[in-house]
Design an enzyme around this catalytic site. Structure first.
Site, PDB file in Angstrom:
ATOM      1  CD  GLN A 117      -1.785  -3.553   8.857  1.00  8.94           C
ATOM      2  OE1 GLN A 117      -0.732  -3.228   9.387  1.00  8.94           O
ATOM      3  NE2 GLN A 117      -1.924  -3.612   7.544  1.00  8.94           N
ATOM      4  CE  LYS A 132      -2.190  -1.225   3.763  1.00  7.64           C
ATOM      5  NZ  LYS A 132      -1.482  -2.528   3.908  1.00  7.64           N
ATOM      6  CB  THR A 133       3.583   2.354   2.217  1.00  8.18           C
ATOM      7  OG1 THR A 133       2.742   2.174   3.363  1.00  8.18           O
ATOM      8  CG2 THR A 133       4.398   3.611   2.404  1.00  8.18           C
ATOM      9  CG  ASP A 166       0.364   4.965   4.094  1.00 16.56           C
ATOM     10  OD1 ASP A 166      -0.472   4.055   4.017  1.00 16.56           O
ATOM     11  OD2 ASP A 166       1.602   4.752   4.086  1.00 16.56           O
ATOM     12  CD  GLU A 167      -0.294   2.691   8.492  1.00 13.79           C
ATOM     13  OE1 GLU A 167      -1.287   2.153   8.997  1.00 13.79           O
ATOM     14  OE2 GLU A 167       0.789   2.093   8.300  1.00 13.79           O
ATOM     15  NE  ARG A 192       3.717  -4.560  11.213  1.00 15.31           N
ATOM     16  CZ  ARG A 192       3.235  -4.121  10.055  1.00 15.31           C
ATOM     17  NH1 ARG A 192       3.882  -3.244   9.345  1.00 15.31           N
ATOM     18  NH2 ARG A 192       2.076  -4.565   9.594  1.00 15.31           N
TER      19      ARG A 192
HETATM   20  P1  ATP Z   1       1.589  -2.147   5.990  1.00 18.38           P
HETATM   21  O1  ATP Z   1       0.120  -2.451   5.960  1.00 18.38           O
HETATM   22  O2  ATP Z   1       2.289  -2.967   6.989  1.00 18.38           O
HETATM   23  O3  ATP Z   1       1.875  -0.680   6.070  1.00 18.38           O
HETATM   24  P2  ATP Z   1       2.024  -1.972   3.143  1.00 18.38           P
HETATM   25  O4  ATP Z   1       0.800  -2.524   2.479  1.00 18.38           O
HETATM   26  O5  ATP Z   1       2.132  -0.527   3.216  1.00 18.38           O
HETATM   27  O6  ATP Z   1       2.161  -2.656   4.569  1.00 18.38           O
HETATM   28  P3  ATP Z   1       4.599  -1.858   1.918  1.00 18.38           P
HETATM   29  O7  ATP Z   1       5.355  -1.428   3.098  1.00 18.38           O
HETATM   30  O8  ATP Z   1       4.290  -0.870   0.867  1.00 18.38           O
HETATM   31  O9  ATP Z   1       3.274  -2.603   2.393  1.00 18.38           O
HETATM   32  O10 ATP Z   1       5.311  -3.091   1.213  1.00 18.38           O
HETATM   33  C1  ATP Z   1       5.834  -4.180   1.960  1.00 18.38           C
HETATM   34  C2  ATP Z   1       7.165  -4.621   1.415  1.00 18.38           C
HETATM   35  O11 ATP Z   1       6.989  -5.301   0.188  1.00 18.38           O
HETATM   36  C3  ATP Z   1       8.092  -3.467   1.109  1.00 18.38           C
HETATM   37  O12 ATP Z   1       9.398  -3.836   1.422  1.00 18.38           O
HETATM   38  C4  ATP Z   1       7.906  -3.269  -0.376  1.00 18.38           C
HETATM   39  O13 ATP Z   1       9.005  -2.660  -0.970  1.00 18.38           O
HETATM   40  C5  ATP Z   1       7.719  -4.681  -0.860  1.00 18.38           C
HETATM   41  N1  ATP Z   1       6.912  -4.753  -2.101  1.00 18.38           N
HETATM   42  C6  ATP Z   1       5.649  -4.356  -2.244  1.00 18.38           C
HETATM   43  N2  ATP Z   1       5.208  -4.574  -3.512  1.00 18.38           N
HETATM   44  C7  ATP Z   1       6.227  -5.145  -4.168  1.00 18.38           C
HETATM   45  C8  ATP Z   1       6.411  -5.612  -5.517  1.00 18.38           C
HETATM   46  N3  ATP Z   1       5.440  -5.542  -6.424  1.00 18.38           N
HETATM   47  N4  ATP Z   1       7.593  -6.128  -5.830  1.00 18.38           N
HETATM   48  C9  ATP Z   1       8.592  -6.216  -4.910  1.00 18.38           C
HETATM   49  N5  ATP Z   1       8.489  -5.791  -3.656  1.00 18.38           N
HETATM   50  C10 ATP Z   1       7.327  -5.257  -3.262  1.00 18.38           C
HETATM   51 MG    MG Z   2       2.265   0.835   4.822  1.00 16.86          MG
END
Ligand code: ATP
Ligand code: MG
Length: 644
Positions: free
Chosen positions: A259, A35-36, A227-228, A594
């Site tokens: 979350q 997402k981020t 975000d969040e 995490r």
């Molecule tokens: P959270 O809900 O915990 O905040 P999130 O959904 O924001 O999680 P991110 O932090 O954006 O998730 O991504 C998680 C990890 O996966 C990061 O290290 C990110 O770089 C990696 N990642 C996400 N998408 C891809 C992709 N398509 N290819 C490779 N790595 C990815």
């Molecule tokens: Mg995130």
């Protein structure tokens, strides 16, 4: 900067979200779904492909750390010279107020001087302001209670008048009195030309309601990303809705209902769910986890399925199975920490210290880990709060013990001179210090010196009382725990603390004191105890990279290759005082997710002389809980000493 290959660097769903052409968008996805990452790439796409000017983009995140990280990722994608506004809502509000409040703003905003060195009231100064306000209002209410009650009201968008009339109707006199103090607090703020963190949001929200201003703002912030979102509170939503009003704005919100862990602090997770209706937004779901091994994702999924209130979505792991997360149940907190640190050491063969995190639900749990990490000479940092012996109540009591052990410790005397309050404030300390310096004697000796000239007459008696108390304590013949108990009793410290804190804060501080008593049992000689505690007291320049010791709340959005979730016991996680077990389950879910590669979950069956059982969440996550011995032996019936 080269061309960004969006399609190659994103999954199909992520690509769809990042390149969504027009209108409101909601991105939903479990932890590690990217997402981020999508938020970052979406900004890059807007700049590179959609012809949007970087200064027209506003990205809002949850913490300053997240904002910094976002900026770094954007710089990596777009180059250093492309500046994007990425900040928390609070810091956005601050800058907005500075620019737009105008010369003849009324009320607090009119008097506020943002250029003053400390124009935002926080911490000790804010507490002082509340003390003054309670006095000025001539009401009988604890300043801390008033402060927290009012803060909560402000964050829920409740005005003083509304809070007062609701409280009056419910015959809640304490809150009515807090409202009287609130009135004085506002006057104090106007006099001092300061606002507090809650005001930042409220005033920004109010100012945004002005048609002339909102027009200018819309001309500037054409695109908003959040975000969040699940942890955004009502006032913050109010701001976001004004920045990008429904139904048509260019607003992207990103979040995960599973979350949401700030319900207790007024986060309005429903607003995130309702967003689709309000904005007629398109939703993109990210259902692949790129962060963790599939073994970790499985455990997380198995756990969160237990929650009744959820938004339907799946989370599949892109990664390899990896090591199976494992559980350890130990006989007590000390062993739990020792074994945990042994595991950390094994991980350190393959990982950097900064890649390991130890997460706790309750802050008092950090103490045994700090101790074992120190003993093991493994660098560590407590993040998001003070280290155990830096916490106010612990440091206060430690200062008393220190003075008993060594009366020449002036810093310890300075700390407790007016703790609990005996009206020996800063002026009194200056007098003591000056006298001690002149006569070249320890401050404690100066305290009882008839030659000392006190700024106020009554101070001589008060200081003699303290001096006599300390002399008695010095003659006290007992072990550390008894000594601390004696200090608690003779200073009526708990009663004082009760006045100072709102209920939840008070409980946390009591927990810390109980934990301190446990540490005291382990170091029965007071001098040993002081030595032990001082080793664990972090020095100012402790900024080196190390194992991260932090709360689950503070770890939201972050990721670490190796994670220990400690204190997985019934009563701790889920917390015995929680109102909503589902929110606790979400917390456990955040904790588990995490971890990228290695996950260890630990519990003890004995904490602070009380028997515990392993958390239900361990089995609910499908993890194997090893055999464990229930605590037997003499049941510990004595109430915690830190009672009021
Ligand atoms: P959270 O809900 O915990 O905040 P999130 O959904 O924001 O999680 P991110 O932090 O954006 O998730 O991504 C998680 C990890 O996966 C990061 O290290 C990110 O770089 C990696 N990642 C996400 N998408 C891809 C992709 N398509 N290819 C490779 N790595 C990815
Ligand atoms: Mg995130």
């Amino acid at each position: 900067m080269g061309k960004i290959d969006f399609a190659a660097q994103l999954s199909a769903a992520q690509f769809r979200a990042a390149t969504h052409a027009k209108g409101p968008l909601r991105v939903v996805g479990g932890p590690g779904g990217g997402k981020t990452r999508v938020l970052t790439y979406r900004i890059a796409w807007m700049v590179r492909e959609a012809g949007i000017e970087p200064e027209n983009i506003l990205a809002l995140t949850f913490t300053n750390k997240a904002a910094t990280e976002m900026k770094e990722r954007l710089a990596a994608l777009l180059g250093d010279d492309v500046k994007i506004a990425a900040s928390t809502i609070h810091s956005w509000a601050y800058r907005f107020l500075c620019i737009y409040r105008g010369k003849n703003a009324d009320g607090i905003l009119g008097t506020w001087n943002p250029n003053a060195k400390s124009s935002i009231l926080a911490d000790a100064r804010q507490y002082f302001a509340w003390q003054q306000s309670v006095q000025a209002a001539k009401v009988d209410v604890a300043p801390a209670f008033a402060m927290h009650t009012v803060s909560r009201a402000k964050n829920n968008g409740v005005s003083r008048a509304a809070l007062r009339s609701n409280a009056a109707e419910a015959s809640d006199h304490k809150v009515v009195r807090a409202c009287d103090a609130w009135h004085e607090y506002e006057k104090w703020q106007e006099r001092m030309k300061v606002i507090d963190f809650d005001d930042l949001l409220i005033l920004a929200n109010e100012l945004l309601a002005r048609p002339d201003i909102i027009k200018k703002v819309h001309d500037y912030h054409k695109v908003v990303l959040l975000d969040e979102s699940q942890d955004t509170n009502l006032v913050q939503w109010g701001i976001v809705r004004k920045l990008a009003p429904p139904p048509k704005s260019e607003l992207t919100v990103v979040g995960d209902y599973d979350q949401s862990i700030y319900g207790w602090r007024g986060a309005a997770a429903e607003s995130f769910l309702e967003f689709v209706q309000d904005y007629r937004a398109e939703t993109v779901k990210l259902e692949t986890n790129y962060r963790s091994t599939s073994a970790i994702v499985d455990a997380a999924n198995t756990l969160i399925e237990r929650n009744g209130s959820r938004e339907e979505k799946v989370l599949e792991a892109a990664g390899k199975p990896g090591t199976v997360p494992f559980v350890r149940v130990e006989p007590d907190a000390g062993v739990e920490a020792s074994r945990g640190v042994e595991q950390v050491r094994r991980w350190l063969a393959d990982y950097e210290a900064g890649e390991v995190a130890i997460l706790v639900r309750a802050w008092w749990l950090t103490r045994s880990f700090e101790e074992r990490l120190l003993k093991g000479r493994i660098p560590y940092r407590v993040v998001g709060g003070p280290a155990f012996f830096g916490r106010r109540e612990v440091a206060d009591l430690l200062a008393y013990v220190t003075l008993v052990v060594d009366p020449t410790r002036d810093a310890a005397l300075q700390r407790i001179l007016n703790v609990p309050n005996r009206f020996l404030g800063a002026a009194a300390w200056r007098a003591v210090e000056r006298h001690a310096l002149k006569r070249e004697m320890p401050a404690l000796a100066a305290l009882s010196d008839p030659g000392l000239r006190w700024p106020k007459k009554y101070m001589r008696d008060r200081s003699m009382d303290l001096y006599v108390l300390l002399q008695r304590l010095r003659r006290f013949d007992g072990e550390t725990r008894e000594l601390i108990e004696e200090i608690l009793a003779k200073t009526r410290y708990m009663a004082w603390l009760k006045e100072e804190c709102e209920p939840e804060e008070l409980r946390q501080r009591k927990d810390n004191i109980d934990e301190m008593l446990t540490a005291a049992e382990e170091h029965p000689d007071p001098a040993d105890f002081v030595f032990y505690a001082e080793q664990l007291t972090p020095k100012k320049d402790d900024s080196e990279e190390g194992v991260v010791l932090t709360s689950i709340h503070g770890a939201k959005g972050l990721e670490f290759p190796c994670v220990i979730v400690a204190g997985c016991a019934e009563g701790i996680l889920p917390h015995e005082r929680c109102e909503d077990v589902e929110e606790e389950r979400r917390l456990a879910y955040v904790a588990i997710t995490r971890a990228e590669r290695e996950l260890m979950m630990t519990a003890a069956t004995l904490y602070r002389n009380r028997g515990y059982t392993p958390s239900r969440f361990l089995e609910e996550a499908g993890l194997e809980v090893p055999e464990w011995e229930p605590v037997t032996g003499p049941p510990e019936t004595t109430e915690s000493v830190a009672t009021v």
